[in-house]
Design an enzyme around this catalytic site. Structure first.
Site, PDB file in Angstrom:
ATOM      1  N   ARG A 141      47.204  30.142  65.007  1.00  0.00           N
ATOM      2  CA  ARG A 141      46.910  29.705  66.378  1.00  0.00           C
ATOM      3  C   ARG A 141      48.028  28.822  66.911  1.00  0.00           C
ATOM      4  O   ARG A 141      48.435  28.955  68.071  1.00  0.00           O
ATOM      5  CB  ARG A 141      45.575  28.963  66.457  1.00  0.00           C
ATOM      6  N   CYS A 142      48.536  27.926  66.079  1.00  0.00           N
ATOM      7  CA  CYS A 142      49.627  27.049  66.504  1.00  0.00           C
ATOM      8  C   CYS A 142      50.860  27.845  66.934  1.00  0.00           C
ATOM      9  O   CYS A 142      51.585  27.430  67.836  1.00  0.00           O
ATOM     10  CB  CYS A 142      50.029  26.105  65.366  1.00  0.00           C
ATOM     11  N   MET A 143      51.104  28.965  66.276  1.00  0.00           N
ATOM     12  CA  MET A 143      52.329  29.729  66.508  1.00  0.00           C
ATOM     13  C   MET A 143      52.235  30.675  67.694  1.00  0.00           C
ATOM     14  O   MET A 143      53.177  31.436  67.943  1.00  0.00           O
ATOM     15  CB  MET A 143      52.678  30.547  65.259  1.00  0.00           C
ATOM     16  N   GLY A 188      49.438  26.812  61.845  1.00  0.00           N
ATOM     17  CA  GLY A 188      48.996  28.136  61.448  1.00  0.00           C
ATOM     18  C   GLY A 188      49.135  29.160  62.555  1.00  0.00           C
ATOM     19  O   GLY A 188      49.850  28.949  63.541  1.00  0.00           O
ATOM     20  N   ASN A 229      43.001  26.948  61.049  1.00  0.00           N
ATOM     21  CA  ASN A 229      43.789  27.301  62.233  1.00  0.00           C
ATOM     22  C   ASN A 229      43.890  28.816  62.391  1.00  0.00           C
ATOM     23  O   ASN A 229      44.942  29.415  62.233  1.00  0.00           O
ATOM     24  CB  ASN A 229      45.177  26.660  62.142  1.00  0.00           C
TER      25      ASN A 229
END
EC number: 3.5.3.6
Length: 411
Positions: free
Chosen positions: A398-400, A396, A353
């Site tokens: 990218r998710c955040m 990770g 990620n």
């Protein structure tokens, strides 16, 4: 009019991003409810905030404007003078059965300053915060040990999922699980009322009122013409086809969608947990999504005749990507170096990620040291951020992050 949202790739230099700093909602997770809230563990708030602040500062140090969801939502509510309307909608979607409790919550929350109200809604409201004098039978019969009138929203620091930037617009998403379904309401009010975003030319390609589910972790912008969207635990095939019809019919610029089928499980909940773009011709991939010979079921959606969608099935993902991006060679870099033990361990902690902030420059979690070193061997610049607590939420870098503006790639 220049749209306040402009994202035509996964790798163009990141200019503006939306984050959510972890708050009290993280401390309102308990062992009894954490699985229902989609957590496997309980982060330690002071450390997760410190780590998130370092993540945000890393982005600023690289020239990125950082905006915060909680601030934009409060500003939008005030700008639109919709505090009561927003609160009514939030309460209605919080599944509060008792009219007395709902009325008491409204009185309690609307008395707060707008930013305080937004943060309290995000954090959740405990039963010991409000003294309800007159109770109905439904209140007496409710679970007296349950500590919340309104559940916390601890997944909000994963801003990628409730909405996703796409070209000069975005999708505002119908989330899969009840624990996250209220989250997209914040981006909805921002797009409707914030002076920076409302009526400024950004298109809402898909709103949160759809029946079929879609989440931003499954939405990847490979180029100004090509999207990749995961068919996953969190995004349905039907929603992808619906979005394709809208994009193809409304001059979005997108001409092709690669619908990539991945395992439907918690460890691989979104496409970006197993597959991300990091350079013009390089991707991270978790070997766990590949079948014999590296095959992955991929469905190519393109405009057909009479407003129909043409769908072609392929299994050679590398070839599909080469053809779609018009590059002669392409590298899929395995998470954890493809090792049978390291790859699933580091994927569990979001080794795949990555967040690209420029072509060939990525932000990653420091704990995934095998994957990080592997990326460096392929010529990728890796910027590590601390992650002992951030990773407990199963997301990770990218998710955040929800990119709002990226520079266009040079042709």
């Amino acid at each position: 009019m220049t749209s306040p949202i402009h994202v035509n790739s996964e790798i163009g230099k990141l200019k503006t991003v939306l984050l959510k700093r972890p708050g009290k909602e993280v401390e309102n997770i308990t062992p009894d409810i954490m699985y229902r809230l989609l957590f496997d563990d309980i982060p330690y708030l002071p450390t997760i905030q410190k780590e998130h602040d370092q993540f945000a500062q890393t982005l600023r140090d690289n020239g990125v404007e950082v905006l915060y969801l909680e601030n934009l939502a409060a500003e939008a509510i005030d700008a639109g003078d919709v505090k009561e309307a927003f609160l009514d909608k939030m309460l209605n979607e919080s599944h509060i059965k008792s009219p007395q409790v709902q009325a008491a919550l409204k009185d309690y929350l609307i008395s707060m300053a707008t930013l305080d109200m937004v943060e309290k809604i995000m954090a959740g409201v405990r039963t010991n915060e409000i003294d309800i004098k007159s109770k109905a039978l439904i209140d007496v019969s409710a679970d007296g040990d349950y500590p919340f009138y309104m559940d916390p929203m601890p997944n909000l620091y994963f801003t990628r999922d409730p909405a996703a930037s796409m070209g000069d617009g975005l999708t505002i998403n119908k989330m899969t699980f009840e624990a996250r379904q209220r989250e997209s309401m914040f981006m909805e009010v921002i797009m409707q009322h914030h002076p920076r975003f409302a009526n400024q030319g950004a298109q809402v390609w898909r709103d949160r009122d759809h029946i079929d589910r879609m989440e931003g972790g499954d939405e990847l912008i490979l180029s100004d013409k090509v999207l990749a969207i995961g068919i996953s635990q969190r995004t349905s095939a039907q929603s992808i086809e619906e979005l394709a019809k809208v994009l193809f019919a409304n001059h979005s610029g997108f001409e092709k969608i690669l619908a990539i089928k991945i395992p439907h499980n918690h460890a691989m909940m979104h496409l970006d947990t197993v597959f991300t773009m990091i350079d013009y011709d390089k991707f991270t991939i978790h070997p766990g999504i590949q079948g014999a010979g590296g095959m992955v079921d991929t469905y190519i959606l393109e405009p057909g005749n009479n407003d129909e969608i043409k769908i072609t099935h392929q299994t050679d993902l590398e070839k599909v990507l080469r053809d779609a991006l018009e590059v002669p060679e392409l590298t899929l870099i395995p998470c954890g170096g493809g090792d049978a033990v390291v790859a699933p361990r580091e994927q569990w902690n979001d080794g795949s990620n990555t967040l690209a902030i420029a072509p060939g420059v990525v932000v990653t979690y420091d704990r995934n040291y095998v994957s990080n070193e592997n990326l460096r061997q392929y010529g990728i610049k890796v910027i590590e951020v601390p992650s002992s607590e951030l990773s407990r939420g199963r997301g990770g870098p990218r998710c955040m992050s929800m990119p709002l503006v990226r520079e266009d790639l040079k042709k």
